[in-house]
Each structure stands twice: as structure tokens, then as C-alpha cells.
Design an enzyme around this catalytic site. Structure first.
Site, PDB file in Angstrom:
ATOM      1  N   HIS B 264       0.832  -1.204   0.000  1.00 17.54           N
ATOM      2  CA  HIS B 264       0.000   0.000   0.000  1.00 17.54           C
ATOM      3  C   HIS B 264       0.875   1.266   0.000  1.00 17.54           C
ATOM      4  O   HIS B 264       0.733   2.135  -0.860  1.00 17.54           O
ATOM      5  CB  HIS B 264      -0.901  -0.031   1.243  1.00 17.54           C
ATOM      6  N   GLU B 265       1.799   1.321   0.953  1.00 19.52           N
ATOM      7  CA  GLU B 265       2.638   2.525   1.063  1.00 19.52           C
ATOM      8  C   GLU B 265       3.564   2.676  -0.141  1.00 19.52           C
ATOM      9  O   GLU B 265       3.933   3.787  -0.520  1.00 19.52           O
ATOM     10  CB  GLU B 265       3.441   2.508   2.365  1.00 19.52           C
ATOM     11  N   HIS B 268       1.766   4.761  -2.610  1.00 17.19           N
ATOM     12  CA  HIS B 268       1.926   6.192  -2.277  1.00 17.19           C
ATOM     13  C   HIS B 268       3.328   6.667  -2.684  1.00 17.19           C
ATOM     14  O   HIS B 268       3.513   7.741  -3.242  1.00 17.19           O
ATOM     15  CB  HIS B 268       1.768   6.408  -0.765  1.00 17.19           C
TER      16      HIS B 268
HETATM   17 ZN   LIG Z   1      -2.980   5.208   2.150  1.00 20.67          ZN
END
Ligand SMILES: [Zn+2]
Ligand SMILES: [Zn+2]
Lengths: 495, 495
Positions: B264-265, B268
Site C-alpha cells: 500500500h505505502e 503512495h
Molecule cells: Zn494510504
């Protein structure tokens, strides 16, 4: 509403500056320990932007006015000391025209950056071209500071690191060293040539070395709620008093360099962690000077750390982690950690030969800044002094001679004397502590350092910059700096 | 000398602000990953001082003047977009009186700090007293922003996180979700009740989990020359585009939560690492919005990471590190990672039940900010909506109900919709990428993501904030946000 006093305005301003220093310290620590290479340019710009801001705040003309007015305000002792330190910080920053600050910073970055590859390439030609520009600008800085202070150019730079120290004073102190240290060194070398040493056998895994370092920090009173231990290429003590960041580096073939590095930085760290809490953020709460700072790290590393009593206490922890070896008899372990071996490299030097490295640099940089020699004269002088002190030639060996240190690359002239001043302060302080604390050796051998650290806290740490170095040392030891204690220490330990 | 244009003055000012943001980002990252507890107060003060400075620079009246003048200067497309973003940043900062900013920041800190102990103690009474003050000040902020913008109070807050989004639009999007998601969720739960899952057997040592995470980051194109992976209590993506710092947390009994957190990160992070390099430092180079940011992380975690193809590719790396287990058959590994299990806690939710958590928060915070309900009404509404969506009662269970999130504690109203907007953007983007890239599934199963990431770079990452979100999504997918793609995605994966 009562009008705020000028002093109070200064306190607010310096508090603000200290908060920006906090960010700068942490971002710098990160740069050396955590930052990936790709972050370097952006970090450099961010730190430079902050440093411009700090310079603007500090040299604002209102600050000058407040400093003048505060002189006649009703201040207690601590406030007066704080005002003295504020004035010193202001003058250091405000004396130089911005154009010079910028030019020096650029020339320094350029020289330092190139040095990183020029040194391994032994490229004196390339290096000296950059260094000449740095020296030119440092001389200009020294001239301006000297005019304002009414002293010689070199003394004006010295004053930045060790306030009130002069080269006349240094000549006395170092002259004394020169009168006995070469002989003492020769005797020690001869004596140790008779001994046989068993070197510890590696590898010593990094993870276990780190554990041992953390254990030593704990034993030495490092407050882990207010600091950390990490890794960097060049060990340092950074961060802020509330959060002190020390670093070391590990070599799996070397048992002790990382550990004694940690012990050294722990000395710096405990000074920072024990600076006066209720003045934090004010200049009076800062460490007294570079040399006094170094006296604390050398107190930990040399006076305490390499003493027979401490090594005796340390040995079981080493054996517990690395098993038993022929090298780990008490006699050999102590002897191994007290080896004296003159060499080319300052940072690898033992405490007996270290002053040779410092005094030769002092003599060269003083002559350089005062305009008595030029950059091109450095290699020959270096070689001559190394021959005289340590019997080693550095001819054409620039890499391990005059190109080995980072200090001059960005114009840090005046710093080197701090190392040996620190060693002398440390010896004098340890001697005073011993007198004040009967049974100290026995306590150390049992790992009980509480009385020793209380003594340091009361005599050094808690005072920050409240007193001048001379006052601080005199209050702690009953006399001004005296190189006799260093001589006594070396004689007792090594002869 | 040619007079500098107003636009150029703005560029210089925002460049400077970005350098200060750099320091603030790194110091904040440090605070959550490295800082010992004792450094907390000093760090808070340092960051607050910097934030006051940034606010002063941004709201200086010269900035307002430059913004006005630059409107009529000759600017190219990118510069015009940059000016639009500069204006948005200025207005966001300048609209509020400093007294309100300060009061909100104080009330927020107080509420958040107390919440850390009130939540585990299930102390709604204590918490709601603080929250009322935060809501009062947030309403005041929303009123001022709404007046200036000519919209409802809640929409004015929404605009901070997702520019141009309105609650009318959200009502349409979320209304659509409400029409089909509860049914879909019920069907999935029923379907999965027929399946049997074999849970992976721990422990899974942290060090090996970390290795696996690093391996996944590498596979997913994270640039380690411009970023790091560390540990923090709450995973986040911080740092600066040149040096992106992501974090995760490890649970040795749990194989996948840390890993999917890392994935997930990494989504980003890749967005940040690929923002337009030659505009860095300018607002136009920043990520488009909170929701678009979340679309990238969910693209990585949900669209890509939990797809059959990616899980198939991932499995050998898991087996290599943790041996073979009954849980590690391809079928079970995929099924285990696509489990759907409605629960109380938003951050633990699967992607099918997640929107329920978001929509209920959206409805409550909108009514709260618009003055239609009061803080005391929240628990009953929460319970009612949880019952309706997920069949779970949160009566008297504040801790796992309306007290579970940090967002409201410091007045972050308007943020929650970003999560589900992000999920919908991600589904729509993935669908467009699939259409544009034939053979994508096969490439993913073979661990070849290059075409997919090139597509994201070209369609999203490289544009920063050059376009509005609507333009960006339309250019990338051929239409404005359409929740159909999210529905199709969930249907295809789970039914
Ligand atoms: Zn997030
Ligand atoms: Zn030192």
C-alpha cells in the site's frame, strides 16, 4: 501593559533560534545516518535555506539594539552570563559580510566535495588549488574578526572554538608538551617493544558489537529515553540535549574500535544530556566550548575507558559475548587496549602520540592564517614535523599526510587545538575527581561510576556556558589549565 | 536590470516554503520512527515554530499582491496551473484568523492527546467534552471558508482534501454504492461461508517479514536511492519526493498485514517518487489530492496486490522464506488474501466492507459540520448505521465505534471520503490500464509490471497537480469518475 525588556526580547529570539537549530541538528543527523544518496541535493538546499534564515534572525539590527540596551538592565548572574554568550553569538555571525559567508561556504563545499575523491587519488595538485581559495577567504574572515577583537588573525579563529584561548597561551602549553612528550613517547615505544601482545581473533559480528556498545552506554549512564545509537561513516555526537544522537561504525575484524568510539561519544552525549534543563534554548545552556566538549569524551574514553580498573570491569562482558580467547586474559586485554603505536593517521592515534598530530597542525594552520606560509609550503612542513615528532616520512604521501583531515577543506581553521586541550582538561579533571573521591579506582573496577558522574555533573555539565572555560576549570580543579596532569597521567599509565 | 515578474517572486517564495516543508517532513518522520520519548516536547515546539514561520511566509501581504498581479502576466500552461495551485494554498492559509488557527491547533492537540488513553478506556464522556470544542472551532473554520467560497460549510472542508469535490457529487457516488454494495457484501459473505480457509501458521519472524517487504518494494519499482522502509506504530508514507520514507509494523503471528501495508505505502511512494522532477518545489509538482494519492496506494494494494495474478507471482517468495505449509497452495493463498469479513474496525476492513465505514463517517461528519446534529448524537447514529450496513452493534462500544479513528480528534473533517474515492479511482484506472495494455494479467503473473507502471507514470504521476482531478481522471480513463468500475471490480473478484 509593561513593556518587554530588551533582555526578554533576546530570550524570545534565541529560543526561536534554538528551535530552528533543533530541526537543523536532526536533519543533519538524518543526512549522515539514514538518508539515501538521492536525497542529498534537496537536503542540502533545505539546510542552507534554514541557515540563511537563522543568520538573518541573529543579525537583525533589533538584536544589536537589544544587546546594547540589555547591558544596562537589571540582570541576575545567569542572565548576565546568557547576555555575554548572546553577544558572542551575535558578533560571530554579524562581523562578516554576507558575501564573504556565502563565498566561503561555496568554496568550502567545493573543496570538501572534491577532496573526497582527491584524497584517495593522492591528488595534492588538484586539492591545493581548491584549498588556496578556502585559505584566501579564511584569511579574510580572520582579518575582519581580528580587527574587531584586536588580536592576531589566527587567534580570532581560535576564539570561535575555544573562547578566550590565545596562541600565546597555546605556545606555552604546547611548548611544554614538546619539551617532554617526544622523550616519553620514545620510552613507551621502547618499553612496549619488550612486551608481547596477543591480538583478539575476529570476526566480531556487528550485531554483537552493537549490543556490547549499548551495554557500555547503559553502564555509562546514557539516557536512552533522550537519545539513540546509530551507524555513520564518521562517528559523531549530534541531535539536541533532549534527544542526543551518537553514532559509531563497525569493523568485524576489530573488537575495540567501535566500542571505544561509542564510549567516546557517550562522554559527549552525557555532557549534552546533562546541560542545565531550565535554561535550555538559551546560549548559556550550551556546552562551554569545543575543547571542553572533547574533554568529556576523552574523560570517558581515555581517563576512564582505558584505565586498568575500567578494562578489568569490561572484560567479563567481552568474554560473555565473544567467548574466551588467549587475548582475553586481564593482563593482555589491558595491554592490548593501551598499545602505543605512532602512525600517520590522527584519528587512529593512541593518546600518547595524538598530541604530535595536533601540535603540528596547529603550527601549520597558525602560520598559514597569519600569512607566514602559503598552501604550497604545507607538504614539506608536514613531512619535516612528522619526521621530528614520530620519525615518519610523508614525502609525496599526501593522502596519509596533509590531506587526511576534513577540517581545513571547508575552512575550519582553529579547531585542531581543541583535541589536545581536551585531553589536558580531561587529565586535570580526572585528577581532581580522584582527589575528591577516595576509593574511586575500586568503585570503577566494580562498575560503580555514580560518584564520578555526579562529580562531572556538578563541576562541568550543569554549568553549560555560565562560566568562562578558565573559571569552570579553576572551580572544578582549583587551578587554571596545567599540562602537568596530562604528563602525570601518561607517565603513570604508560611508563 | 529587468524587474522580476510577480510570478517569479511567487516561484521563489514557494521554493523557499518547500525547503522548509522538507525539514518539517523529515523531522516528523523522525518523530514517528526514530525519536525517543524524551525528545517529544522539544520536537513539538520546533515543529510548531517552523509551522508559524511557514504560515507567515505564505500569508504575507506581498504574496496576495503577487498572486493578483500574476493573473495578468504572460504564463504558459504549467505556470498557469502552478498559479492556480499557489492561489489555492494561499487562500487555504490566509482565510482563517491566526487566533482561530491557534485555538484549533490547541483544542486538537488536547483532544488527540487525551483520546490516546480515553479510547482504550472506552471513555466517551471525557472524549466528547474535548470533541465538542474541536467541532465548535471546525464549524467556525468551515463557516469562514464557506463564505469565501460560496458553498456549504462541509463542502468547504472537503475541498481542502479533494479540490472541487462537493457533497452533492458525493451523495450521487455514495448513493449509488448504497444501492448495490450491501447486497453484494451479503452475497460475498454467504459465498465465502461455503469455502474453507487454511490460515498460515506463525510465527513469522520480523526480520524475514522485513526482507519480504523489501523484496516486494523492489519488485514494485520503489527507488531505494530515494527512500527507505522503517517501522512505526501507524504505517504512513512521508518524507519528500527526493527521499520518500514509508513505514509498516510487524506482527509475528500475522503473515500478510505488514506486507500488504508495505505494498500500500509503496503505491503512495511511487507516486511521490515520480512527481514531475523539473517542477519540484512548486505547488504544481505536488500530488493532486488525498483521494488521488489513496488511489495509487489502493491500485498497488487492492487492484494489483490482491489480484490472482499478483498473488500467484508472490507465493514462491513467501514459500521460499517461510517454508511450505498447507496454507500455501495457490488456491488457498489467493482465497486467504481475498477474505471478506465485516468488522468494527475501519483500518482492518477488507475492500468490500471498507466503503461502509467511510460512508457512515461521511454522513455523520457532514451533518455535524453543517450543524444538523451535535456531538452527543454521534454514538446512536453510528450504531444505527453499523447495524444497517454490517449488522453489527456498537452500542456502548465507543472504543470500537465512533472513537476508533484519529481523524476527528484534531478536526480533520472532510478527509474520510478520500478513502472510498481513492478505491473508486483505483478501480477505474486499473480498468483503463487493462484496456490499454493487452496481456496485462499474464505480465503481472510473471512479475513484469513495467508496462503498468509506465502507464501510471504517464497518466497520473508525472502530472502532479497540473490538472484538476476531474481532468486527470478523464484524460487517463476517457470519462469522469464512475463508480461502475468499482462495482465491476468487486463483482469480478468476489462473486
Ligand atoms: Zn494510504
Ligand atoms: Zn570527540
Amino acid at each position: 501593559m509593561k513593556k518587554e525588556s530588551s533582555y526578554q526580547s533576546l530570550v524570545t529570539t534565541f529560543q526561536r533560534l534554538s528551535r530552528f537549530s533543533h530541526l537543523s541538528s536532526i536533519a543533519s543527523w538524518d543526512m549522515f545516518t539514514m538518508m539515501p544518496a538521492g536525497g542529498s541535493a534537496a537536503r542540502g538546499e533545505a539546510l542552507a535555506e534554514l541557515s540563511v534564515l537563522q543568520h538573518q534572525i541573529l543579525t537583525d539590527k533589533k538584536v544589536a539594539e537589544w544587546l546594547r540596551n540589555a547591558e544596562s538592565e537589571d540582570l541576575n548572574d545567569v542572565e548576565q552570563a546568557n547576555l555575554r554568550e548572546m553577544t558572542r553569538h551575535y558578533q560571530q555571525a554579524a562581523l562578516l559580510p554576507e558575501s564573504l559567508v556565502e563565498a566561503k561556504s561555496l568554496a568550502g563545499s567545493k573543496c570538501e566535495h572534491a577532496w573526497r575523491t582527491q584524497r584517495p587519488a593522492n591528488d595534492w595538485q588538484g586539492f591545493s588549488a581548491n584549498l588556496k581559495e578556502v585559505v584566501k577567504l579564511s584569511r579574510e574572515e580572520a582579518r575582519l574578526r581580528a580587527e574587531a577583537k584586536g588580536c592576531t588573525p589566527y587567534d580570532a579563529l581560535l576564539d570561535i572554538f575555544e573562547p578566550d584561548m590565545t596562541s600565546a597561551r597555546l605556545d606555552g602549553l604546547f611548548g611544554d608538551l614538546k619539551s617532554w612528550l617526544p622523550d616519553l613517547l620514545a620510552q613507551v615505544v621502547e618499553k612496549q617493544a619488550q612486551q608481547s601482545f596477543v591480538p583478539p581473533q575476529g570476526p566480531f559480528p556487528t550485531a554483537i558489537q552493537r549490543e556490547l556498545g549499548l551495554e557500555a552506554m547503559k553502564t555509562l549512564g546514557f539516557d536512552f529515553n533522550a537519545g539513540r545509537l546509530d551507524v555513520s561513516a564518521h562517528p559523531f555526537c549530534g541531535g539536541v540535549p533532549e534527544d542526543v544522537r551518537i553514532t559509531t561504525r563497525y569493523d568485524e575484524e576489530e573488537l575495540l574500535s567501535a566500542l571505544f568510539g561509542v564510549i567516546h561519544e557517550t562522554g559527549h552525549a552525557r555532557y549534552e544530556q546533562n546541560l542545565p534543563r531550565n535554561w535550555l534554548g538559551q546560549p548559556v545552556a550550551l556546552a562551554r566550548s569545543t575543547a571542553v566538549h572533547e574533554s568529556q569524551s576523552l574523560f570517558f574514553e581515555m581517563q576512564l575507558g582505558r584505565s586498568n580498573a575500567f578494562l578489568t570491569h569490561l572484560l567479563p562482558a567481552v568474554q560473555e559475548r565473544f567467548g574466551s580467547q588467549a587475548a582475553f586474559t586481564p593482563e593482555n586485554f589491558i595491554a592490548w587496549n593501551q598499545r602505543v603505536k605512532p602512525g600517520y593517521i590522527r584519528v587512529d592515534a593512541d593518546e600518547v602520540s595524538y598530541p604530535a598530530h595536533v601540535v603540528l597542525r596547529y603550527e601549520i594552520e597558525r602560520a598559514l592564517i597569519n600569512g607566514e606560509i602559503e598552501v604550497d609550503d604545507i607538504p614539506a612542513l608536514w613531512d619535516e614535523k612528522m619526521q621530528a615528532w614520530l620519525g615518519l616520512s610523508t614525502k609525496d604521501n599526501y593522502r596519509n599526510g596533509c590531506m587526511q583531515d576534513i577540517h581545513w577543506t571547508d575552512g575550519g581553521f582553529g579547531y585542531f587545538p581543541s583535541y589536545t586541550l581536551g585531553a589536558m582538561y580531561a587529565a586535570q579533571l580526572f585528577s581532581a575527581a580522584k582527589t575528591a573521591l577516595p576509593g574511586l579506582d575500586a568503585a570503577i573496577a566494580q562498575g560503580d561510576f555514580s560518584a564520578l558522574f555526579d562529580w562531572l555533573r556538578q563541576n562541568i555539565w550543569q554549568h553549560g556556558s555560565r562560566f568562562t572555560t578558565a573559571q569552570l576549570i579553576e572551580q572544578a580543579t582549583g587551578e587554571d589549565l596545567n599540562s602537568r596532569y596530562f604528563r602525570d597521567h601518561l607517565t603513570a599509565r604508560y611508563l
